[in-house]
Write a protein that holds these residues in place. Structure first.
Motif, PDB file in Angstrom:
ATOM      1  N   ALA A  51       0.836  -1.249   0.058  1.00 40.85           N
ATOM      2  CA  ALA A  51       0.097   0.013  -0.083  1.00 40.85           C
ATOM      3  C   ALA A  51       0.939   1.311  -0.007  1.00 40.85           C
ATOM      4  N   TYR A  54       2.189   1.611  -3.487  1.00 48.20           N
ATOM      5  CA  TYR A  54       1.229   2.031  -4.256  1.00 48.20           C
ATOM      6  C   TYR A  54       0.815   3.621  -4.080  1.00 48.20           C
ATOM      7  N   GLU A  55       0.944   4.017  -2.941  1.00 48.11           N
ATOM      8  CA  GLU A  55       0.583   5.494  -2.794  1.00 48.11           C
ATOM      9  C   GLU A  55       1.503   6.209  -3.695  1.00 48.11           C
ATOM     10  N   LEU A  60      -1.976  -0.037 -10.105  1.00 47.83           N
ATOM     11  CA  LEU A  60      -2.710  -1.221  -9.550  1.00 47.83           C
ATOM     12  C   LEU A  60      -2.139  -2.678 -10.032  1.00 47.83           C
ATOM     13  N   ALA A  63       0.674  -3.542  -7.862  1.00 48.61           N
ATOM     14  CA  ALA A  63       0.263  -3.605  -6.487  1.00 48.61           C
ATOM     15  C   ALA A  63      -0.532  -5.132  -6.536  1.00 48.61           C
ATOM     16  N   ALA A  79      -5.855  -7.615   0.307  1.00 48.73           N
ATOM     17  CA  ALA A  79      -5.391  -6.466   0.701  1.00 48.73           C
ATOM     18  C   ALA A  79      -6.233  -6.165   2.052  1.00 48.73           C
ATOM     19  N   LEU A 102      -5.973   1.320  -0.823  1.00 52.23           N
ATOM     20  CA  LEU A 102      -5.445   0.590  -1.891  1.00 52.23           C
ATOM     21  C   LEU A 102      -6.654  -0.662  -1.870  1.00 52.23           C
TER      22      LEU A 102
END
Lengths: 117, 280
Positions: A51, A54-55, A60, A63, A79, A102
């Protein structure tokens, strides 16, 4: 009669010694384990790392690929499995928010061709 | 004297065999709640890559170190460096960059540049690298780094505030460029050092672009910390003109080519070039 008692006792002692050796002294060693066996806090921390990445990366597919090491469940479900564990693991509110973001994004995610599991 | 019960011996052996069979085969100790150190090597690589990606996002080195310690690598720095090189070789420039950045940070340096905000930029890197025709950057042999002494035990609770990753500095300028005739160096070696102007601190993780007629090669500083954390090198072919610049802008060095040198016995060989790039 006494002879058979010795035999039975020896047999039982053998079993006991075998179990002691096999379970305690030299148990089967597991190496090369899969991530599904990870303890819940390690698993949650891994998902938190995904997460966090991913920020910044906003990818995606990436991730989802990273989460796919936990099996064939949907990335969103994988997740979200970290969410209930987060507070007890000491995740900060901002980290929980990252996880939640996420999860929300993965709920609407469709694998791109050849990218995701 | 009592008669020894010899029949008990095979019974004991049989019992032992049954007990071991049950303990090892039928009902072995079940492993649940394993640690990352028990993972298969490829899963460990994935775990390490995610640690590096997380570090690239939050710049939290102590936390990255405690996470790396979970993997039980004897040498975390070497594991990161090696994996970074494998990732670069396989064309995953983003992962390679993140791993190299964390490896450099383990050497005691703060990250030099923010992580890319999108994988698209790094995907371009991977594409162009795949098209290259010049020998790739040589792999390094790195110095040992014992992380076990730093964080031997996993402590999941510390949640320090996020450390903002420093913004990129000013564009690089050429500080020095000199031909070197040293027989001990590989022929055509291009040595690049990236450093800060004010304190001459070397900067790892700087992406450099080496281009020539018909090709381009991208490489990063920090892969050979035994030489310098801001060091990177490449091999230049003789009689070819190269241009060198940092990916984030700044001066372009043109017409780089290996100098012709002579050994003491009169034989000629191709020398190397040393370039120092600086920014404020």
């Amino acid at each position: 009669m006494k002879k058979w008692l010795w035999v039975l006792l020896a047999f039982a002692a053998g079993i006991g010694l075998g179990l002691l050796y096999g379970w305690v002294i030299s148990p089967v060693e597991f190496v090369d384990l899969s991530p599904e066996t990870l303890r819940a806090d390690f698993r949650a921390d891994y998902i938190l790392m995904v997460a966090e990445a991913y920020e910044t990366e906003h990818d995606l597919d990436l991730a989802a690929r990273r989460l796919a090491i936990f099996g064939s469940a949907s990335p969103a479900d994988i997740a979200s499995s970290a969410l209930p564990f987060g507070p007890s693991a000491g995740f900060t509110p901002s980290e929980l928010a990252l996880l939640d973001a996420l999860v929300q994004d993965l709920r609407g995610w469709q694998p791109s061709s050849g990218g995701a599991p | 004297m009592n008669k020894f019960p010899w029949a008990a011996i095979p019974a004991l052996i049989l019992g032992l065999a049954l007990g071991l069979g049950y303990a090892w085969v039928l009902a072995p100790v079940e492993i649940v709640d394993s640690s990352p150190a028990s993972l298969r090597a490829d899963f460990k690589d994935g775990y390490r890559a995610v640690i590096a990606a997380s570090y690239a996002a939050n710049g939290d080195l102590p936390r990255a170190q405690s996470r790396l310690a979970l993997l039980g690598d004897a040498d975390a720095y070497q594991a990161l460096s090696g994996q970074a090189q494998r990732a670069l070789a396989s064309g995953d420039a983003l992962q390679s960059f993140q791993l190299a950045q964390l490896a450099s940070a383990l050497q005691g340096l703060a990250p030099a540049a923010p992580a890319p905000t999108s994988t698209e930029a790094m995907a371009q890197v991977a594409t162009s690298t795949a098209e290259t025709s010049v020998p790739p950057i040589l792999p390094n042999t790195s110095t040992p780094f014992d992380t076990s002494a730093l964080f031997p035990v996993y402590t999941p609770t510390p949640r320090p505030t996020r450390t903002p990753i420093p913004p990129p500095g000013a564009p690089f300028k050429l500080a020095t460029q000199e031909p070197i005739c040293d027989e001990n160096l590989p022929e055509g070696l291009l040595q690049v050092f990236a450093m800060l102007t004010n304190n001459r601190r070397q900067i790892p993780g700087v992406e450099l672009i080496l281009s020539w007629a018909g090709g381009e090669e991208r490489f990063f500083t920090g892969f050979k910390p035994e030489i310098g954390n801001g060091y990177a090198d490449a091999i230049l072919a003789p009689n070819t003109l190269y241009n060198l610049r940092a990916a984030d802008g700044g001066a372009t060095l043109s017409d780089l080519t290996p100098p012709a040198c002579q050994r003491a016995n009169g034989e000629s060989f191709w020398g190397s070039i040393k370039v120092i790039l600086q920014r404020d």
